[in-house]
Design a protein around this motif. Sequence first.
Motif, PDB file in Angstrom:
ATOM      1  N   ARG A 191       0.848  -1.213   0.000  1.00  0.00           N
ATOM      2  CA  ARG A 191       0.000   0.000   0.000  1.00  0.00           C
ATOM      3  C   ARG A 191       0.877   1.254   0.000  1.00  0.00           C
ATOM      4  O   ARG A 191       0.646   2.186  -0.759  1.00  0.00           O
ATOM      5  CB  ARG A 191      -0.917   0.024   1.221  1.00  0.00           C
ATOM      6  N   ALA A 192       1.860   1.232   0.887  1.00  0.00           N
ATOM      7  CA  ALA A 192       2.731   2.407   0.985  1.00  0.00           C
ATOM      8  C   ALA A 192       3.508   2.610  -0.313  1.00  0.00           C
ATOM      9  O   ALA A 192       3.687   3.744  -0.770  1.00  0.00           O
ATOM     10  CB  ALA A 192       3.681   2.241   2.171  1.00  0.00           C
ATOM     11  N   LEU A 193       3.953   1.518  -0.926  1.00  0.00           N
ATOM     12  CA  LEU A 193       4.753   1.652  -2.149  1.00  0.00           C
ATOM     13  C   LEU A 193       3.887   2.076  -3.335  1.00  0.00           C
ATOM     14  O   LEU A 193       4.302   2.919  -4.144  1.00  0.00           O
ATOM     15  CB  LEU A 193       5.479   0.332  -2.454  1.00  0.00           C
ATOM     16  N   VAL A 194       2.696   1.521  -3.431  1.00  0.00           N
ATOM     17  CA  VAL A 194       1.804   1.900  -4.544  1.00  0.00           C
ATOM     18  C   VAL A 194       1.467   3.386  -4.436  1.00  0.00           C
ATOM     19  O   VAL A 194       1.443   4.105  -5.435  1.00  0.00           O
ATOM     20  CB  VAL A 194       0.535   1.010  -4.552  1.00  0.00           C
ATOM     21  N   ALA A 216      -1.291  -6.916  -3.830  1.00  0.00           N
ATOM     22  CA  ALA A 216      -0.965  -5.838  -4.777  1.00  0.00           C
ATOM     23  C   ALA A 216      -2.240  -5.244  -5.363  1.00  0.00           C
ATOM     24  O   ALA A 216      -2.385  -4.020  -5.465  1.00  0.00           O
ATOM     25  CB  ALA A 216      -0.063  -6.366  -5.883  1.00  0.00           C
ATOM     26  N   THR A 217      -3.173  -6.101  -5.732  1.00  0.00           N
ATOM     27  CA  THR A 217      -4.407  -5.616  -6.348  1.00  0.00           C
ATOM     28  C   THR A 217      -5.202  -4.773  -5.366  1.00  0.00           C
ATOM     29  O   THR A 217      -5.720  -3.712  -5.712  1.00  0.00           O
ATOM     30  CB  THR A 217      -5.261  -6.812  -6.839  1.00  0.00           C
ATOM     31  N   SER A 218      -5.289  -5.242  -4.144  1.00  0.00           N
ATOM     32  CA  SER A 218      -6.087  -4.465  -3.189  1.00  0.00           C
ATOM     33  C   SER A 218      -5.392  -3.143  -2.856  1.00  0.00           C
ATOM     34  O   SER A 218      -6.043  -2.176  -2.441  1.00  0.00           O
ATOM     35  CB  SER A 218      -6.410  -5.278  -1.935  1.00  0.00           C
ATOM     36  N   ALA A 219      -4.082  -3.066  -3.094  1.00  0.00           N
ATOM     37  CA  ALA A 219      -3.380  -1.792  -2.880  1.00  0.00           C
ATOM     38  C   ALA A 219      -3.481  -0.883  -4.104  1.00  0.00           C
ATOM     39  O   ALA A 219      -3.006   0.256  -4.065  1.00  0.00           O
ATOM     40  CB  ALA A 219      -1.905  -2.078  -2.569  1.00  0.00           C
ATOM     41  N   GLY A 220      -4.061  -1.415  -5.189  1.00  0.00           N
ATOM     42  CA  GLY A 220      -4.188  -0.598  -6.407  1.00  0.00           C
ATOM     43  C   GLY A 220      -3.055  -0.840  -7.386  1.00  0.00           C
ATOM     44  O   GLY A 220      -2.891  -0.103  -8.363  1.00  0.00           O
ATOM     45  N   GLY A 221      -2.275  -1.894  -7.148  1.00  0.00           N
ATOM     46  CA  GLY A 221      -1.163  -2.197  -8.048  1.00  0.00           C
ATOM     47  C   GLY A 221      -1.463  -3.430  -8.886  1.00  0.00           C
ATOM     48  O   GLY A 221      -2.605  -3.872  -8.993  1.00  0.00           O
ATOM     49  N   GLU A 222      -0.417  -3.972  -9.487  1.00  0.00           N
ATOM     50  CA  GLU A 222      -0.573  -5.174 -10.321  1.00  0.00           C
ATOM     51  C   GLU A 222       0.659  -6.048 -10.116  1.00  0.00           C
ATOM     52  O   GLU A 222       1.697  -5.569  -9.658  1.00  0.00           O
ATOM     53  CB  GLU A 222      -0.681  -4.778 -11.794  1.00  0.00           C
ATOM     54  N   THR A 223       0.531  -7.336 -10.489  1.00  0.00           N
ATOM     55  CA  THR A 223       1.699  -8.211 -10.310  1.00  0.00           C
ATOM     56  C   THR A 223       2.190  -8.741 -11.643  1.00  0.00           C
ATOM     57  O   THR A 223       1.433  -8.858 -12.608  1.00  0.00           O
ATOM     58  CB  THR A 223       1.379  -9.454  -9.450  1.00  0.00           C
TER      59      THR A 223
END
Length: 468
Positions: A191-194, A216-223
């Motif tokens: 979360r912090a990194l996204v 990652a997805t719940s933080a708004g990112g992707e893998t």
Amino acid sequence: MSVEWSSSGPELLVTLDRDRPLRAQLEAQLRTAIRTGRLAADERLPSTRTLARDLELSRGLVQECYEQLKAEGYLTSRGGSATRVARLSGERQSPRSPAPARAATAPPLVADFESGVPDLGLAPRADWAWAVREACRTAPDLAFHYGDPRGVADTRAVLAAYLGRVRAVDCDPEQVIFCSGFGQGLSLTLRALVRRGLTRVACEDPGSIGTVTAAATSAGGETVAVPVDDDGIDVEALAASGARVAVVTPAHQWPTGVVLSPERRHQLLAWARDCDGVIVEDDYDAEFRYDRDPVGSMQGLDPDRVVVLGTGSKSLAPALRLGWAVVPARLADDVAAEKRVADRGSSGIDQAALAILIESGRYDRHLRRMRAEYAGRRAALVTALETHAPHVRLTGLAAGFHAVAHLPGHADERQVLDRARSRGVGLRGMSTYRSTRALTPPQLVLGFGNTTTRAVEAGIRTVADLLG
Ligand SMILES: Cc1ncc(COP(=O)(O)O)c(C=O)c1O
């Protein structure tokens, strides 16, 4: 779960209108609570004295009410024991929640090679109970307040020193954030990194792809999945992936068990510096190492580029939900802010208990004992395979409590799993941990944490028999 109440008995939610007949109201409310299941069969009621005091009624009135409900069959009491809710016949009592559907009965397992689980039968119950008691006994009143979302300062200092001693982690206590296991540490970190724009997260393949993707997805990112070979993660493929965050298991790759080679470690650190990226190191089972020199945490090599996530799920028990993140100083406030939003901080008492275990030497003693246990099972696994299936190669044994069995090329992984299950042996296939779910090469991930040497031997004999 059967729980003995303290002598004062349970609390009961009853509201009375003082302008109406009190006994009738109390009886009616108890009847309704029993019929609707709010008060379940066998549940203990408060004593007449306690209920009368709580509701500001005369004890005689409450006694009359209980007697009436006993006469109607709603309540029972035997030989002076506590008054309890009776089991009503038929439709009079609706269950509190629908009875759980019966699971289809599979034959009981003779051997279960479930991986990632420590020996639950040897969880350090007595030591943990002692440490929690000590924590409660010695903690100042303020320790029972909300606190710093990172955790208790003294406890973070004890953990930082411990991690320095056993894992060569280089950190200031301010960089330590207690969390509920690796899972939460990962979520908070991502979360912090996204939020800082590092949205693409690389995960090892095979690896904990589902866990990392969900976080990652719940933080708004992707893998993006990056292959692992015999030396660990392929850093060239990582560099080509465009990710600036990599979640890795350097000390004992999950699930292949390979150790990140020294060359790759340096390549990986160079990658992080080149792309201004972050390595998230999952140090999940490093406490259990056997026949090689201990591999220190990568964090010690570049504390400004590596987040190391640790967990008590393997060393103590998963149910404690105890873990920690050691975060570069420049990210510590961000991750602490995520922790505050998530749950305001982990249990200070549990942190204190962990610190007491560490400082008293009981944590090390438990680990020594468990290391010897797992070493015995690991030896049993090696011997059983050598004896019954010498053509099956075993790798990934350097640490932890799982290994990988390489089945003959013609073997059908899924069929082996199904047939083993029907003969009472629980197996997991490598395909589950591959991004493509590919069934080849056929491999088994054999966990030996929550089992016995005898079960290991019996299970391997069955597997050998199935393989022919
Ligand atoms: C690779 C890996 N890391 C870490 C963990 C521990 O997760 P947690 O601390 O959330 O229980 C697990 C759990 O099985 C795991 O498989």
